[in-house]
Write an enzyme that holds these catalytic residues in place. Structure first.
Site, PDB file in Angstrom:
ATOM      1  N   SER A 232      -5.467 -10.185 -12.428  1.00 48.26           N
ATOM      2  CA  SER A 232      -5.055  -9.427 -13.610  1.00 48.26           C
ATOM      3  C   SER A 232      -5.640 -10.080 -14.847  1.00 48.26           C
ATOM      4  CB  SER A 232      -3.525  -9.421 -13.707  1.00 48.26           C
ATOM      5  OG  SER A 232      -3.079  -9.015 -14.982  1.00 48.26           O
TER       6      SER A 232
ATOM      7  N   TYR B 151       3.883 -15.208 -14.729  1.00 51.90           N
ATOM      8  CA  TYR B 151       2.949 -14.199 -14.203  1.00 51.90           C
ATOM      9  C   TYR B 151       1.513 -14.664 -14.383  1.00 51.90           C
ATOM     10  CZ  TYR B 151       0.562  -9.717 -13.546  1.00 51.90           C
ATOM     11  OH  TYR B 151      -0.277  -8.717 -13.103  1.00 51.90           O
TER      12      TYR B 151
ATOM     13  N   ALA C  89       0.801  -1.227   0.000  1.00 53.91           N
ATOM     14  CA  ALA C  89       0.000   0.000   0.000  1.00 53.91           C
ATOM     15  C   ALA C  89       0.830   1.272   0.000  1.00 53.91           C
ATOM     16  CB  ALA C  89      -0.935  -0.004   1.204  1.00 53.91           C
ATOM     17  N   ASN C  90       2.129   1.174  -0.229  1.00 51.21           N
ATOM     18  CA  ASN C  90       2.941   2.384  -0.225  1.00 51.21           C
ATOM     19  C   ASN C  90       2.996   3.073  -1.584  1.00 51.21           C
ATOM     20  OD1 ASN C  90       4.774  -0.060  -0.663  1.00 51.21           O
ATOM     21  ND2 ASN C  90       6.051   1.596  -1.438  1.00 51.21           N
TER      22      ASN C  90
END
Length: 311
Positions: free
Chosen positions: A146, A172, A23-24
């Site tokens: 995604s 991925y 969350a940064n």
């Protein structure tokens, strides 16, 4: 259904506690910021605590920081233990952090980096925090997937860690497909309990740091097309926020952008790939994930006979 759902549609969140991984920056930052602005007590669960503190300082509301590195199961366990000591309840666990298209690397536990971070780290964290959620009516586990879950994506049980060969794109895709399969199987196991639900979301194509490892062959075309096919992190966070806060959301649902090909736009319900709904694969992945992480998710005590999520 709201045609153009925005942060203005987020109900009041006072009294709710949200833990947001990664969350940064990027999507996680925008997600945490919006929840805090609506009154939630938000914990930024981040690898770099100093960056987390800087991010928290830019937010308004009750925001704290917790060290948590998803590439290390020891860190996940330590972070979860601290959160359990600090928090009597968790209303929202938002499994947002992720890596994409890394060159071949492994986590500290020897897992392929994308599978280990995106799936196994969040699987373990959810399992370690879930008993803080099960007593809380309306609590939600939101996992960010995604559109990459459709691209060369399968769960390679014969080589989960890509030790024989490696494709960063396919790896991925496997990790993001795993995110969805985890969500659907978790929801099936949570359903008999009736308080906590599992939901998934994806951001479409958003302009974030996540794409910094894009293969060179794709980088130039994407750079040219970016103004046409990407949206801001604030827009990309909307599907996650809707999954987390819309009162109409049901367990096992999946939110994404409402524009063409789910690339950009305001969030709406979407459908994931046919492969993501294969129950036998979901359950096999769950068992393998428990073995690899050593985390037995408490909800497994409930029978997994509830109906599978509908396509």
């Amino acid at each position: 259904m709201t045609a153009k759902w925005t942060t203005a549609d987020i109900p009041d969140q006072h009294g709710r506690v949200a833990v947001v991984t990664g969350a940064n920056t990027g999507l996680g930052y925008e997600t945490a910021k919006a929840l805090a602005e609506r009154g939630a007590s938000v914990v930024l669960a981040v690898r770099d605590v100093e960056k987390g503190r800087l991010a928290a300082a830019r937010m308004t509301g009750d925001v704290t920081v917790q060290a948590l590195d998803l590439t290390s199961l020891d860190s996940v366990r330590a972070g979860a233990a601290t959160l359990r000591a600090r928090l009597d309840r968790i209303d929202l666990l938002i499994n947002n952090a992720g890596v994409m298209y890394n060159p071949k690397q492994t986590t500290r536990d020897g897992f392929e980096m994308q599978f280990g971070t995106n799936h196994l780290g969040h699987f373990a964290l959810t399992g370690l925090l879930l008993d803080r959620m099960l007593p809380v009516p309306g609590s939600r586990v939101v996992t960010v997937s995604s559109t990459g879950h459709r691209i060369r994506a399968a769960i390679h049980f014969d080589d989960l860690q890509w030790e024989r060969s490696y494709s960063r794109v396919a790896a991925y895709g496997q990790s993001k497909l795993a995110n969805l399969m985890f969500t659907y199987e978790l929801q099936r196991r949570l359903a008999p309990h009736g308080t906590t639900v599992a939901v998934a979301a994806h951001p479409g194509v958003s302009s974030t740091e996540l794409a910094r490892n894009t293969p060179a062959a794709l980088r130039l075309p994407i750079t040219w097309l970016a103004p046409l096919i990407t949206q801001t992190p604030a827009m990309g966070a909307l599907p996650t926020l809707r999954a987390a806060t819309d009162p109409a959301t049901l367990g096992g649902q999946y939110y994404g952008p409402g524009g063409r090909y789910e690339v950009t736009g305001h969030p709406r319900l979407v459908t994931s790939s046919p492969a993501s709904y294969e129950v036998a694969v979901q359950q096999r992945l769950w068992a393998v994930s428990e073995d690899l992480t050593g985390v037995k998710i408490p909800a497994t005590k409930f029978l997994s006979g509830a109906a599978a999520p509908r396509r």
